[in-house]
Design an enzyme around this catalytic site. Structure first.
Site, mmCIF file in Angstrom:
data_model
loop_
_atom_site.group_PDB
_atom_site.id
_atom_site.type_symbol
_atom_site.label_atom_id
_atom_site.label_comp_id
_atom_site.label_asym_id
_atom_site.label_seq_id
_atom_site.Cartn_x
_atom_site.Cartn_y
_atom_site.Cartn_z
ATOM 1 C CE LYS B 101 -3.829 1.863 2.690
ATOM 2 N NZ LYS B 101 -4.613 1.732 3.782
ATOM 3 C CB SER B 176 -8.119 3.476 2.830
ATOM 4 O OG SER B 176 -7.229 2.701 3.648
ATOM 5 C CB SER B 200 -8.403 0.801 5.928
ATOM 6 O OG SER B 200 -9.201 1.923 5.509
#
Lengths: 99, 492
Positions: B101, B176, B200
């Site tokens: 990420k 996210s 997330s």
């Protein structure tokens, strides 16, 4: 506790955050922040007078380390991403101006 | 036909089927096994992931930045494997390509957290999580898209455009960590790393049909992760199976001198996934929302019925505080911490100036600064800290009656593109079933448990603080009796 945020309040908060907002944004944010405030209203339903506060959940306290000098970023690494540097320093915008 | 011959033909067919499978589709444990037995090389494995990414990244918008050195690193891994057969004991992820990420700092590789504020930011140091993966021999393929600053549950608020869910061309992946879960679902990597502040990892894992493990707060170091809400930020693995996720957690978990809030245990290991003892499982009745999307609750109840076949699992209904309180607490605490954490982005030492913040970040900072400001602190922030105690105690109470909790992960299926438009509270409503456990710092897992309208449904396990072992065992058992996690989307 909830009330609708005024334009002046929104401007004040934006100033605290060093954000330059457009007039149209300010108006919109006043509405959106008031909406968010209405969502958190439910906390009034809980009886929390005798409840202590929880800021973190690890249960850890006083995490220290020995005060030893360790290697850290070099000056050139620290300055690497800066847009403006001078003589090994960051160049910052002026905070005091002559009138 | 003699039985022996039939078995031989069948196993031969299975082998052929297996060969048809692309290397990038392998699970982490399968890929490791193949590398150890020299069935293929790390170069071939890495190439397979990069080929898949090259073919489909433009369409799905999963990677923001690729690591140009991946191929060279794969070659080095192959050389190490050839030289030392015992190398995997020291480097348990040697030669395995993964996706990270984009809020984890990677030295000399652009890191944006999907915000234009950091459009040209090249970190000069590395996050602890990616350092540990690197030391274990893993090969970074690239950095994945996310909601800007991790503010969201859709990956639609990325300043670089939304990621597309591999299960539906017009669907959001959740967020996210939506880029990371989509990378795993589309086989653009062998595993991925995400981070969760409240949902997330679990929520996008649910929407993308992959396995997402959110460890206890403090289990994995936050050092070098661009901070969102520091008191709940938790890095964690996203895998094709729970066994993969557990394997990764064993590598990235453990105390870190650079993160004062990390749990003071040098490492974390789970030796056996077998359920030998009686386990009391609490079905969280309040999390089966009346207005959940049609089919979600029913699919999760079917998964629970499947689990009930194990005589060691005892199920009882339990009740938790109404999740609406968690939304309120999270809204205040997260935004307050955001307003403080984003204060440091001034464009002087790195990145662009504050005019580059997009509307979601501004909205969150504004509410945070408001709730922390003089005259409102007691009514908002302090009240939320007290309510956080109530949520922690609520879990402690329920965990005296049961050992683990089970529920849906998300009340809805992957939503269509554009769903976040004009929704100031979008993330909070999507994360309604994961926020309370995040606020309390508890570990949680989402695994795929079926499909509704060809979109995956997530089954959630929540454990006691630091008891990842319990939820991993249950999820592993679920994945031995079902094969929902093996379903793959048709990528085209």
């Amino acid at each position: 506790m909830t009330k609708n945020l005024t334009i002046d309040e929104v401007k004040h908060i934006a100033k605290l955050l060093n954000l330059n907002l457009q007039e149209s944004e300010i108006k919109k944010l006043a509405g959106e922040l008031s909406e968010a405030a209405s969502y958190v209203e439910v906390l009034q339903e809980l009886d929390l007078d005798n409840t202590t506060e929880t800021a973190q959940v690890t249960g850890l306290t006083n995490i220290f380390r020995q005060d030893e000098v360790k290697s850290s970023l070099s000056q050139s690494d620290a300055l690497k991403n800066a847009k403006k540097t001078f003589d090994g320093y960051f160049v910052v915008p002026p905070t005091i101006r002559k009138k | 036909m003699p039985k022996k011959l039939l078995t031989a033909i069948l196993s031969c067919r299975q082998l052929l089927e297996k060969n048809k499978m692309q290397l990038n589709q392998l699970t982490l444990l399968e890929a490791l096994d193949g590398l150890k037995k020299k069935k293929f090389t790390s170069v071939e494995l890495t190439q397979a992931c990069l080929d898949q990414s090259q073919k489909f990244n433009d369409k799905y918008n999963i990677y923001l930045t690729f690591n140009d050195n991946a191929f060279t690193q794969a070659k080095q891994a192959d050389a190490e494997i050839a030289k030392d057969p015992k190398i995997f004991e020291r480097k348990p992820l040697l030669g395995i390509p993964y996706a990270l990420k984009d809020n984890f700092l990677t030295k000399d590789l652009r890191t944006t957290a999907s915000t234009k504020v950091l459009d040209n930011y090249i970190p000069v140091y590395e996050s602890t999580v990616s350092t540990r993966l690197k030391n274990a021999g893993a090969i970074l393929l690239g950095k994945t898209n996310m909601d800007a600053w991790a503010h969201g549950s859709s990956t639609e608020t990325s300043d670089y455009g939304p990621t597309i869910n591999p299960w539906g061309e017009k669907r959001l992946p959740g967020g996210s960590s939506g880029g990371s879960t989509a990378a795993v679902a589309s086989d653009m990597c062998i595993f991925a790393i995400g981070s969760e502040t409240a949902g997330s990892i679990r929520q996008p894992a649910s929407w993308c049909g992959v396995t997402g493990l959110k460890p206890s707060y403090g289990r994995c170091s936050r050092y070098g992760v661009i901070a969102m809400a520091s008191s709940t930020d938790s890095p964690g693995p996203i895998g094709k199976t729970i066994k993969d996720a557990k394997y990764i957690l064993e590598i990235i978990a453990g105390e870190d001198e650079y993160d004062g809030t990390s749990i003071k245990e040098k490492s974390w290991h789970l030796n056996s996934l077998e359920i030998k003892e009686k386990i009391r499982v609490g079905i969280v009745t309040d999390y089966f929302l009346k207005d959940a999307e049609k089919g979600v609750n029913e699919t999760v109840l079917k998964a629970i019925a499947d689990l009930q076949k194990n005589p060691n699992l005892e199920f009882t209904d339990v009740s938790l505080l109404d999740p609406k309180y968690a939304i309120a607490v999270y809204t205040i605490l997260q935004r307050s911490e955001v307003s403080s954490n984003l204060g440091r982005f001034d464009g002087i030492r790195y990145g662009n100036d504050r005019s580059f913040f997009a509307k979601e970040a501004k909205r969150r900072m504004m509410f945070g600064a408001y709730s922390l400001s003089s005259g409102y602190y007691d009514a908002y922030y302090k009240k939320a800290l007290k309510a956080r105690t109530a949520i922690v105690k609520d879990f402690e109470k329920v965990f005296t009656k049961v050992d683990v909790l089970i529920s849906p992960t998300s009340p809805c299926l992957a939503l269509p593109l554009g769903a976040t438009q004009g929704q100031a509270m979008f993330g909070e409503m999507q994360d309604i079933l994961v926020e309370a456990s995040s606020i309390a710092g508890l570990p949680g897992i989402s695994v795929s448990c079926g499909f509704v309208n060809q979109l995956p449904v997530g089954l959630q396990f929540i454990g006691k603080m630091k008891d990842e072992a319990m939820i991993i065992k249950l999820a592993a058992y679920y994945q031995t009796i079902t094969d929902w996690h093996k379903q793959k989307p048709e990528i085209k």
